[in-house]
Design a protein around this motif. Structure first.
Motif, mmCIF file in Angstrom:
data_model
loop_
_atom_site.group_PDB
_atom_site.id
_atom_site.type_symbol
_atom_site.label_atom_id
_atom_site.label_comp_id
_atom_site.label_asym_id
_atom_site.label_seq_id
_atom_site.Cartn_x
_atom_site.Cartn_y
_atom_site.Cartn_z
ATOM 1 N N SER A 113 22.983 -66.715 108.636
ATOM 2 C CA SER A 113 23.415 -65.073 108.304
ATOM 3 C C SER A 113 24.116 -64.688 107.229
ATOM 4 C CB SER A 113 24.691 -65.365 109.034
ATOM 5 O OG SER A 113 24.361 -66.125 110.515
ATOM 6 N N PHE A 114 24.447 -64.811 106.639
ATOM 7 C CA PHE A 114 24.489 -64.666 105.087
ATOM 8 C C PHE A 114 23.703 -63.896 104.310
ATOM 9 C CE2 PHE A 114 28.895 -66.419 105.265
ATOM 10 C CZ PHE A 114 29.725 -65.257 105.029
ATOM 11 N N MET A 115 22.150 -64.652 104.662
ATOM 12 C CA MET A 115 21.284 -64.789 104.183
ATOM 13 C C MET A 115 20.844 -63.285 104.167
ATOM 14 S SD MET A 115 19.425 -68.142 103.285
ATOM 15 C CE MET A 115 17.702 -67.953 103.340
ATOM 16 N N LEU A 116 20.724 -63.282 106.317
ATOM 17 C CA LEU A 116 20.201 -62.099 105.826
ATOM 18 C C LEU A 116 21.602 -60.898 106.037
ATOM 19 C CD1 LEU A 116 20.331 -63.312 110.336
ATOM 20 C CD2 LEU A 116 17.863 -62.704 108.729
ATOM 21 N N VAL A 117 21.900 -60.985 106.540
ATOM 22 C CA VAL A 117 23.192 -59.913 105.128
ATOM 23 C C VAL A 117 22.806 -59.337 103.991
ATOM 24 C CG1 VAL A 117 25.081 -59.307 104.837
ATOM 25 C CG2 VAL A 117 24.742 -60.517 106.732
ATOM 26 N N GLY A 118 22.634 -60.107 102.936
ATOM 27 C CA GLY A 118 21.898 -59.968 101.888
ATOM 28 C C GLY A 118 20.643 -59.327 101.783
ATOM 29 N N TYR A 119 19.982 -59.998 102.074
ATOM 30 C CA TYR A 119 18.469 -58.810 102.174
ATOM 31 C C TYR A 119 18.065 -57.843 103.006
ATOM 32 C CZ TYR A 119 13.590 -58.138 103.659
ATOM 33 O OH TYR A 119 12.185 -57.784 103.592
ATOM 34 N N ALA A 121 15.058 -52.418 93.238
ATOM 35 C CA ALA A 121 14.664 -52.902 92.488
ATOM 36 C C ALA A 121 14.781 -54.712 92.325
ATOM 37 C CB ALA A 121 15.249 -52.256 91.172
ATOM 38 N N VAL A 122 16.436 -54.615 93.372
ATOM 39 C CA VAL A 122 16.469 -56.005 93.471
ATOM 40 C C VAL A 122 15.902 -57.308 94.423
ATOM 41 C CG1 VAL A 122 18.731 -57.233 94.070
ATOM 42 C CG2 VAL A 122 19.256 -55.230 93.123
ATOM 43 N N GLN A 123 15.051 -55.704 94.929
ATOM 44 C CA GLN A 123 14.171 -57.144 96.038
ATOM 45 C C GLN A 123 12.228 -57.592 95.605
ATOM 46 O OE1 GLN A 123 13.116 -54.137 98.521
ATOM 47 N NE2 GLN A 123 14.191 -54.652 100.398
ATOM 48 N N SER A 124 12.403 -56.945 94.176
ATOM 49 C CA SER A 124 11.204 -57.294 93.217
ATOM 50 C C SER A 124 11.539 -58.840 92.405
ATOM 51 C CB SER A 124 10.492 -56.557 92.459
ATOM 52 O OG SER A 124 11.535 -55.815 91.502
ATOM 53 N N THR A 125 13.119 -59.053 92.109
ATOM 54 C CA THR A 125 13.541 -60.611 91.660
ATOM 55 C C THR A 125 13.450 -61.406 92.581
ATOM 56 O OG1 THR A 125 15.797 -60.440 92.645
ATOM 57 C CG2 THR A 125 15.466 -58.861 90.542
ATOM 58 N N LYS A 126 13.252 -62.920 91.704
ATOM 59 C CA LYS A 126 12.908 -64.182 92.405
ATOM 60 C C LYS A 126 13.355 -64.431 92.962
ATOM 61 C CE LYS A 126 11.994 -68.611 90.939
ATOM 62 N NZ LYS A 126 11.670 -70.452 90.224
ATOM 63 N N VAL A 127 14.988 -63.726 93.239
ATOM 64 C CA VAL A 127 15.855 -64.180 94.961
ATOM 65 C C VAL A 127 15.457 -63.051 95.440
ATOM 66 C CG1 VAL A 127 18.522 -63.899 95.646
ATOM 67 C CG2 VAL A 127 17.872 -64.605 93.426
ATOM 68 N N GLY A 128 14.740 -61.740 95.274
ATOM 69 C CA GLY A 128 14.579 -61.348 96.770
ATOM 70 C C GLY A 128 13.438 -61.206 97.248
ATOM 71 N N ARG A 129 12.437 -61.773 96.501
ATOM 72 C CA ARG A 129 11.232 -62.576 96.795
ATOM 73 C C ARG A 129 11.424 -64.096 97.731
ATOM 74 N NH1 ARG A 129 8.901 -61.521 91.851
ATOM 75 N NH2 ARG A 129 9.211 -63.369 91.342
ATOM 76 N N ILE A 130 12.536 -64.520 97.175
ATOM 77 C CA ILE A 130 13.206 -65.316 98.650
ATOM 78 C C ILE A 130 13.685 -65.147 99.389
ATOM 79 C CG2 ILE A 130 14.228 -68.064 98.480
ATOM 80 C CD1 ILE A 130 14.125 -68.178 95.742
ATOM 81 N N GLU A 174 13.351 -62.563 100.904
ATOM 82 C CA GLU A 174 12.934 -61.885 101.968
ATOM 83 C C GLU A 174 11.981 -62.880 102.744
ATOM 84 O OE1 GLU A 174 8.318 -58.831 101.614
ATOM 85 O OE2 GLU A 174 9.169 -59.163 99.647
ATOM 86 N N LYS A 175 10.737 -63.508 102.378
ATOM 87 C CA LYS A 175 9.822 -64.900 102.718
ATOM 88 C C LYS A 175 10.512 -65.874 104.286
ATOM 89 C CE LYS A 175 6.796 -65.799 99.234
ATOM 90 N NZ LYS A 175 6.568 -67.194 98.374
ATOM 91 N N ALA A 176 12.314 -65.983 103.502
ATOM 92 C CA ALA A 176 13.034 -66.534 104.762
ATOM 93 C C ALA A 176 13.578 -65.237 105.652
ATOM 94 C CB ALA A 176 14.067 -67.235 103.949
ATOM 95 N N CYS A 177 13.923 -64.470 105.401
ATOM 96 C CA CYS A 177 14.341 -63.686 106.253
ATOM 97 C C CYS A 177 13.320 -62.369 106.984
ATOM 98 C CB CYS A 177 15.641 -62.189 105.797
ATOM 99 S SG CYS A 177 16.701 -63.809 104.917
ATOM 100 N N GLU A 178 12.089 -62.046 106.827
ATOM 101 C CA GLU A 178 11.704 -61.122 107.145
ATOM 102 C C GLU A 178 10.870 -61.677 108.696
ATOM 103 O OE1 GLU A 178 10.252 -57.659 107.881
ATOM 104 O OE2 GLU A 178 11.598 -58.000 105.902
ATOM 105 N N PRO A 179 9.685 -62.957 109.071
ATOM 106 C CA PRO A 179 9.592 -63.442 109.358
ATOM 107 C C PRO A 179 10.404 -63.729 110.676
ATOM 108 C CG PRO A 179 8.901 -64.764 107.936
ATOM 109 C CD PRO A 179 10.171 -63.956 107.380
#
Length: 92
Positions: free
Chosen positions: A18-24, A32-41, A43-48
């Motif tokens: 849930s916190f990952m979803l809120v962060g995403y 600009a934050v979405q293109s960082t490594k954390v942003g990509r991780i 995205e892979k976890a939350c977008e599906p």
């Protein structure tokens, strides 16, 4: 004791997600934050998971309410799973 530990870890996993979803969702406000490594991780976890809700819930103007419904459903699933775990534990 085992029931408490199972409940604790299931609840912890759902709370972390849930916190990952809120962060995403918050990161979507700063591209600009979405293109960082954390942003990509994230995205892979939350977008599906979020993609399921975005198929059925259109944005209202510029506001995407699908993450709100997704988090609500995640909590609903967590509570249901906890009840099932309790019922199975008390059967034995």
């Amino acid at each position: 004791m085992i029931l408490y530990s199972i409940y604790y870890y299931v609840s912890l996993a759902f709370n972390i997600y849930s916190f990952m979803l809120v962060g995403y969702v918050l990161m979507s406000w700063v591209p600009a934050v979405q293109s960082t490594k954390v942003g990509r991780i994230l995205e892979k976890a939350c977008e599906p998971y979020l993609g399921i809700f975005r198929k059925f819930i259109p944005p209202i103007g510029m506001i995407d309410i699908s993450p709100i419904v997704a988090i609500f459903m995640l909590n609903f699933i967590k509570n249901g799973l906890v009840i099932v775990i309790q019922k199975i534990y008390f059967m034995f």
